[in-house]
Scaffold this motif. Sequence first.
Motif, PDB file in Angstrom:
ATOM      1  N   ARG A   1      -7.218  45.035 -83.674  1.00  0.00           N
ATOM      2  CA  ARG A   1      -5.836  44.567 -83.507  1.00  0.00           C
ATOM      3  C   ARG A   1      -5.346  44.749 -82.067  1.00  0.00           C
ATOM      4  O   ARG A   1      -4.455  44.055 -81.613  1.00  0.00           O
TER       5      ARG A   1
ATOM      6  N   THR B   1      -5.650  32.430 -79.439  1.00  0.00           N
ATOM      7  CA  THR B   1      -4.340  31.875 -79.819  1.00  0.00           C
ATOM      8  C   THR B   1      -3.423  31.800 -78.598  1.00  0.00           C
ATOM      9  O   THR B   1      -2.774  30.768 -78.351  1.00  0.00           O
TER      10      THR B   1
ATOM     11  N   THR C   1       5.507  42.051 -77.645  1.00  0.00           N
ATOM     12  CA  THR C   1       4.805  43.326 -77.762  1.00  0.00           C
ATOM     13  C   THR C   1       3.606  43.230 -78.715  1.00  0.00           C
ATOM     14  O   THR C   1       2.816  44.154 -78.807  1.00  0.00           O
ATOM     15  N   GLY C   2       3.475  42.117 -79.430  1.00  0.00           N
ATOM     16  CA  GLY C   2       2.326  41.930 -80.323  1.00  0.00           C
ATOM     17  C   GLY C   2       1.111  41.470 -79.525  1.00  0.00           C
ATOM     18  O   GLY C   2       1.224  41.085 -78.351  1.00  0.00           O
ATOM     19  N   PRO C   3      -0.076  41.479 -80.154  1.00  0.00           N
ATOM     20  CA  PRO C   3      -1.307  41.087 -79.437  1.00  0.00           C
ATOM     21  C   PRO C   3      -1.244  39.673 -78.841  1.00  0.00           C
ATOM     22  O   PRO C   3      -1.625  39.479 -77.689  1.00  0.00           O
ATOM     23  N   VAL C   4      -0.754  38.695 -79.614  1.00  0.00           N
ATOM     24  CA  VAL C   4      -0.736  37.314 -79.106  1.00  0.00           C
ATOM     25  C   VAL C   4       0.267  37.191 -77.955  1.00  0.00           C
ATOM     26  O   VAL C   4      -0.047  36.653 -76.879  1.00  0.00           O
TER      27      VAL C   4
ATOM     28  N   ARG D   1      12.329  43.952 -80.021  1.00  0.00           N
ATOM     29  CA  ARG D   1      13.564  44.585 -80.504  1.00  0.00           C
ATOM     30  C   ARG D   1      13.945  45.796 -79.688  1.00  0.00           C
ATOM     31  O   ARG D   1      15.107  46.154 -79.631  1.00  0.00           O
TER      32      ARG D   1
ATOM     33  N   GLY E   1       6.333  35.924 -82.490  1.00  0.00           N
ATOM     34  CA  GLY E   1       6.769  37.012 -83.362  1.00  0.00           C
ATOM     35  C   GLY E   1       5.942  37.043 -84.638  1.00  0.00           C
ATOM     36  O   GLY E   1       5.146  36.137 -84.909  1.00  0.00           O
ATOM     37  N   ALA E   2       6.171  38.091 -85.424  1.00  0.00           N
ATOM     38  CA  ALA E   2       5.442  38.260 -86.689  1.00  0.00           C
ATOM     39  C   ALA E   2       5.684  37.058 -87.601  1.00  0.00           C
ATOM     40  O   ALA E   2       6.706  36.370 -87.480  1.00  0.00           O
ATOM     41  N   ALA E   3       4.749  36.828 -88.517  1.00  0.00           N
ATOM     42  CA  ALA E   3       4.820  35.691 -89.431  1.00  0.00           C
ATOM     43  C   ALA E   3       6.140  35.670 -90.203  1.00  0.00           C
ATOM     44  O   ALA E   3       6.620  36.705 -90.678  1.00  0.00           O
TER      45      ALA E   3
ATOM     46  N   VAL F   1       3.791  30.180 -82.496  1.00  0.00           N
ATOM     47  CA  VAL F   1       2.489  30.357 -83.167  1.00  0.00           C
ATOM     48  C   VAL F   1       2.613  30.821 -84.617  1.00  0.00           C
ATOM     49  O   VAL F   1       1.610  31.001 -85.308  1.00  0.00           O
TER      50      VAL F   1
END
Length: 300
Positions: A68, A102, A133-136, A156, A201-203, A225
Motif C-alpha cells: 500500500r 493510476t 495523502t493517499g498512494p495515488v 482533511r 480521494g477514497a472510493a 480516479v
Amino acid sequence: MSKPLIMHMITTAKNLSPFDVNMAYDAGWDKCVPYTDIETDEVEGLVQDAIFSRPPGINKTGIFVGGRDPHKAIEMLNICKKSLVPPFTLSGFADPSGAFTTAAGMIAKVEDALKTKFDKKFQGQKVVVFGGTGPVGCIAGILAASAGAEVIIMGRKKEKCEELAKFCKDNYLDPSALISGASNDEFDSQIKEIDVVLASGAAGIQLVSEEQLKIATNLKVAADVNAVPPSGVAGLDAMQDCKELSSSVSGAVGIGALAIGQVKYQAQSKLLKKMASAEKPVFLDFHDALELAREYVSSK
Ligand SMILES: NC(=O)c1ccc[n+]([C@@H]2O[C@H](COP(=O)([O-])OP(=O)(O)OC[C@H]3O[C@@H](n4cnc5c(N)ncnc54)[C@H](OP(=O)(O)O)[C@@H]3O)[C@@H](O)[C@H]2O)c1
C-alpha cells in the motif's frame, strides 16, 4: 527446454492484489508466486535466492513490488536493484496499490487535455490534488510537480499534507519544485486561481461540489480516479473523456475514473511486457509508468 518467465510478487500486506496477478499472467508471465507480509529487510535475501538458482545473464526472472505504501515500495525496489550480484540478474517493477500506473494514467490524460483543449502544459498551472495523502494522489502530485506545475496536496488535516509535501520535495523532486500542503477547507479561498483538480480521494467520497465548480473561474481540467459513486467531482461521469463539465463556469473538461483506468491498464500491461522482454535488467517505477502512459495516450 526454454526457461519459464517467473514473477516473484512481494507485498507488505496480507494478500497480493488479484488485479496485479491477473495483469502479470495476461502480460505473458508463466508463473506468479506470492510472498506476503514481507518486511524491507527480507528483500535482499529473496532477491539473492531468486537470482542464484538461474543461469547467469538470463533475465527471465522478475520481482513485482506491491503493498500500500508507495515510499516503502520504492525503497524495496531500490533494494532489489542493489542486491543483484552480476552476472546474476532479474528485473523489478513497483506498483503499490496500483498507485504508480493510476497516477501516471491520470497525469498523461490531464496533460493531453491541457494541450489539446487549452494549448497549455503543466508548467505554470496551479494544481490541487484532493486525497493527496493517499498512494495515488501523492504520486500524481509528484509527477505534476516534476512536470513544472505548482502543486497543492490537499487532505482533511493540513499538517499531514504539509509534512507529505515536504517529504516528496526532499525525496523525489528538485529543490526548485513547487509543492505544498493544505487542508480541504482551504480550497474555497484559492478556488479562483486553480487550473487543474486531480481528485484521488477514497472510493465513494465526493470532494468537489457543484457549487464549487460554479465559482472555479479558472478551472481547465478536473480528473477523478474514484469509480465508486458518487464521483470525486460533482457531475463527472466515470466514462467521461475530456468532455465539458456541465456545472463548470469556466468550460473545464472532465476526465473520469474509467477513462483513466484504461490508460492505467495499458501502462501496467506494457511495463510487465517490458520486464519480460528486456535483454538487460530493468527497474520500473512511476516515471516509467508515465512514459508508457504518455505513449499510449498520444497514440490514440
Ligand atoms: N481508476 C483506477 O484505475 C484506479 C486504480 C487504483 C485506485 N483507484 C481509486 O483511486 C482513488 C485513490 O486511491 P488510494 O488508494 O490512493 O485512496 P485512499 O488511500 O483510500 O484514499 C485517499 C485519500 O482520501 C482521503 N479520504 C479517505 N476517507 C475520506 C473521507 N471519508 N472523506 C474525505 N477524504 C477521505 C484520505 O486523505 P486524508 O485523510 O488526508 O483526508 C486518503 O489519504 C480511490 O478512489 C481508488 O478507488 C482507481
